[in-house]
Design an enzyme around this catalytic site. Structure first.
Site, PDB file in Angstrom:
ATOM      1  CD  GLN A 164      -9.221   7.726   9.171  1.00 26.99           C
ATOM      2  OE1 GLN A 164      -8.205   8.059   9.779  1.00 26.99           O
ATOM      3  NE2 GLN A 164     -10.424   7.776   9.723  1.00 26.99           N
ATOM      4  CD  GLN A 210      -9.844   7.381   3.778  1.00 30.59           C
ATOM      5  OE1 GLN A 210      -8.723   7.627   4.212  1.00 30.59           O
ATOM      6  NE2 GLN A 210     -10.548   8.276   3.107  1.00 30.59           N
ATOM      7  CE1 TYR A 222      -7.701   9.218  -0.983  1.00 31.99           C
ATOM      8  CE2 TYR A 222      -6.728   9.144   1.214  1.00 31.99           C
ATOM      9  CZ  TYR A 222      -7.034   9.836   0.064  1.00 31.99           C
ATOM     10  OH  TYR A 222      -6.669  11.166  -0.046  1.00 31.99           O
ATOM     11  CE  LYS A 274      -4.301   9.780  -2.277  1.00 29.77           C
ATOM     12  NZ  LYS A 274      -3.865  10.743  -3.307  1.00 29.77           N
ATOM     13  N   GLY A 276      -2.975  16.756   5.313  1.00 30.56           N
ATOM     14  CA  GLY A 276      -3.956  16.296   6.290  1.00 30.56           C
ATOM     15  C   GLY A 276      -5.328  16.707   5.786  1.00 30.56           C
TER      16      GLY A 276
HETATM   17  N1  LIG Z   1      -8.959  17.157   0.584  1.00 33.78           N
HETATM   18  C1  LIG Z   1      -8.192  16.604   1.508  1.00 33.78           C
HETATM   19  O1  LIG Z   1      -8.358  16.826   2.704  1.00 33.78           O
HETATM   20  C2  LIG Z   1      -7.080  15.689   1.105  1.00 33.78           C
HETATM   21  C3  LIG Z   1      -6.263  15.173   2.107  1.00 33.78           C
HETATM   22  C4  LIG Z   1      -5.194  14.354   1.771  1.00 33.78           C
HETATM   23  C5  LIG Z   1      -4.952  14.066   0.438  1.00 33.78           C
HETATM   24  N2  LIG Z   1      -5.771  14.568  -0.524  1.00 33.78           N
HETATM   25  C6  LIG Z   1      -5.462  14.238  -1.916  1.00 33.78           C
HETATM   26  O2  LIG Z   1      -5.307  15.432  -2.654  1.00 33.78           O
HETATM   27  C7  LIG Z   1      -5.728  15.209  -4.010  1.00 33.78           C
HETATM   28  C8  LIG Z   1      -6.789  16.249  -4.382  1.00 33.78           C
HETATM   29  O3  LIG Z   1      -7.889  16.106  -3.488  1.00 33.78           O
HETATM   30  P1  LIG Z   1      -9.122  17.131  -3.508  1.00 33.78           P
HETATM   31  O4  LIG Z   1      -9.716  17.088  -2.159  1.00 33.78           O
HETATM   32  O5  LIG Z   1      -8.697  18.434  -4.094  1.00 33.78           O
HETATM   33  O6  LIG Z   1     -10.119  16.372  -4.529  1.00 33.78           O
HETATM   34  P2  LIG Z   1     -11.371  16.911  -5.332  1.00 33.78           P
HETATM   35  O7  LIG Z   1     -11.776  18.265  -4.873  1.00 33.78           O
HETATM   36  O8  LIG Z   1     -12.361  15.792  -5.288  1.00 33.78           O
HETATM   37  O9  LIG Z   1     -10.796  17.049  -6.843  1.00 33.78           O
HETATM   38  C9  LIG Z   1     -10.306  15.907  -7.472  1.00 33.78           C
HETATM   39  C10 LIG Z   1      -9.768  16.253  -8.849  1.00 33.78           C
HETATM   40  O10 LIG Z   1      -9.232  15.047  -9.425  1.00 33.78           O
HETATM   41  C11 LIG Z   1      -9.879  14.794 -10.671  1.00 33.78           C
HETATM   42  N3  LIG Z   1      -9.961  13.352 -10.891  1.00 33.78           N
HETATM   43  C12 LIG Z   1     -10.562  12.414 -10.104  1.00 33.78           C
HETATM   44  N4  LIG Z   1     -10.448  11.200 -10.672  1.00 33.78           N
HETATM   45  C13 LIG Z   1      -9.744  11.362 -11.822  1.00 33.78           C
HETATM   46  C14 LIG Z   1      -9.326  10.500 -12.855  1.00 33.78           C
HETATM   47  N5  LIG Z   1      -9.581   9.162 -12.817  1.00 33.78           N
HETATM   48  N6  LIG Z   1      -8.648  11.009 -13.912  1.00 33.78           N
HETATM   49  C15 LIG Z   1      -8.388  12.332 -13.968  1.00 33.78           C
HETATM   50  N7  LIG Z   1      -8.749  13.215 -13.013  1.00 33.78           N
HETATM   51  C16 LIG Z   1      -9.436  12.738 -11.974  1.00 33.78           C
HETATM   52  C17 LIG Z   1     -11.229  15.469 -10.546  1.00 33.78           C
HETATM   53  O11 LIG Z   1     -11.778  15.708 -11.841  1.00 33.78           O
HETATM   54  P3  LIG Z   1     -13.361  16.107 -11.988  1.00 33.78           P
HETATM   55  O12 LIG Z   1     -13.452  17.552 -11.575  1.00 33.78           O
HETATM   56  O13 LIG Z   1     -13.641  15.897 -13.425  1.00 33.78           O
HETATM   57  O14 LIG Z   1     -14.119  15.198 -11.072  1.00 33.78           O
HETATM   58  C18 LIG Z   1     -10.832  16.746  -9.808  1.00 33.78           C
HETATM   59  O15 LIG Z   1     -10.262  17.673 -10.706  1.00 33.78           O
HETATM   60  C19 LIG Z   1      -6.236  13.773  -4.061  1.00 33.78           C
HETATM   61  O16 LIG Z   1      -5.204  12.919  -4.522  1.00 33.78           O
HETATM   62  C20 LIG Z   1      -6.561  13.462  -2.622  1.00 33.78           C
HETATM   63  O17 LIG Z   1      -6.502  12.079  -2.356  1.00 33.78           O
HETATM   64  C21 LIG Z   1      -6.827  15.368  -0.228  1.00 33.78           C
END
Ligand SMILES: NC(=O)c1ccc[n+]([C@@H]2O[C@H](COP(=O)([O-])OP(=O)(O)OC[C@H]3O[C@@H](n4cnc5c(N)ncnc54)[C@H](OP(=O)(O)O)[C@@H]3O)[C@@H](O)[C@H]2O)c1
Length: 241
Positions: free
Chosen positions: A141, A144, A147, A151, A178
């Site tokens: 992407q 990214q 990232y 990933k 996604g």
């Molecule tokens: N959202 C999407 O569209 C999407 C798409 C593809 C993949 N993903 C993947 O799905 C996963 C969750 O994404 P999300 O969108 O739900 O993220 P989010 O809403 O930003 O939540 C991230 C969570 O991870 C915790 N975190 C971040 N850095 C950390 C660290 N160094 N040590 C421990 N905990 C940590 C955060 O803790 P705090 O609350 O303390 O900040 C929070 O609980 C990620 O791996 C992301 O890359 C997301």
């Protein structure tokens, strides 16, 4: 005794939905987070799921934190490596700190967490490791490089470890979401979401965190015992890997 599941980043977004889904399936659940105490407190009040704070980028903190979770809940049977961050920038503007922060959390975090539960899973001859990668690790992407590299690394890690875990009763799988409607994606300006992101998704909408959580709950279940080294793509048809 119920099986115990640990969800990193399990207090917000996709992770919170995963924690809730696993609790609903009867697991004892521990959710970790990095620093947002208010969100973690609100999550525990809402769900009754206990939260633990440490940085998955630190091997020592993972060792200590996992020992604490196991002392309170029992041995970890299911590990969901969900914690992740973005530091998006075009490559020519990406600083070493942007690269390191994302690699250390999104890729090295998987080593730090999994390495500290692997021995116990091998001894007990049962384990489920589920890694939340991303569509952007499959296809790359713009802005990214950090990232997407992390990933994509998560997928290589998943396939290598699946081969090592198979004889020990441990399955290792990945889910590639996604665009999912969490704070991470809702932080993207609405115009960009509507004009750029949505037209790329054949089903015509963002995914819901619960749709990822159901994939994870399936992979964590006894029904998924023959599935290892796999990747479930849940992206509304945006990319067919
Ligand atoms: N959202 C999407 O569209 C999407 C798409 C593809 C993949 N993903 C993947 O799905 C996963 C969750 O994404 P999300 O969108 O739900 O993220 P989010 O809403 O930003 O939540 C991230 C969570 O991870 C915790 N975190 C971040 N850095 C950390 C660290 N160094 N040590 C421990 N905990 C940590 C955060 O803790 P705090 O609350 O303390 O900040 C929070 O609980 C990620 O791996 C992301 O890359 C997301």
């Amino acid at each position: 005794m119920p099986r115990v599941a640990l969800v990193t980043g399990g207090s917000r977004g996709i992770g919170a939905a995963i924690s809730k889904a696993l609790k609903a399936e009867g697991f004892g659940v521990a959710a970790t987070y990095a620093g947002n105490d208010d969100a973690a407190r609100a999550f525990t009040e809402e769900t009754g799921i206990k939260t633990f704070k440490w940085d998955v980028a630190s091997y020592e903190d993972c060792a200590k934190g996992i020992a604490q979770v196991e002392a309170e809940l029992g041995p970890i049977d299911v590990l969901v490596n969900n914690a992740g961050i973005t530091r998006d920038k075009p490559f020519h503007k990406m600083a070493p700190e942007d690269w390191n922060a994302v690699i250390n959390t999104n890729l090295t975090g998987l080593f730090n967490m999994t390495h500290n539960v692997w021995g116990g899973m091998r001894e007990r001859k049962f384990g489920r490791v589920i890694n939340i990668s991303s569509i952007n690790g499959q296809k790359g992407q713009f802005a990214q490089a950090n990232y997407s590299a992390a990933k994509a690394g998560d997928l290589g890690f998943t396939k290598a470890l699946a081969q090592e875990g198979a004889r020990a009763g441990i399955t290792v799988n990945a889910v590639c979401p996604g665009y999912i409607a969490t704070e991470m994606v809702m932080a993207v300006p609405e115009k960009v979401r509507n004009d750029v992101i949505l037209p790329q998704i054949p089903v015509g909408r963002l995914g819901e965190p619960e749709e990822i959580a159901r994939c994870v709950a399936f992979l964590a279940s006894d029904d998924a015992g023959f599935i290892t080294g796999s990747t479930i793509s849940a992206n509304g048809g945006q990319y067919m890997a």
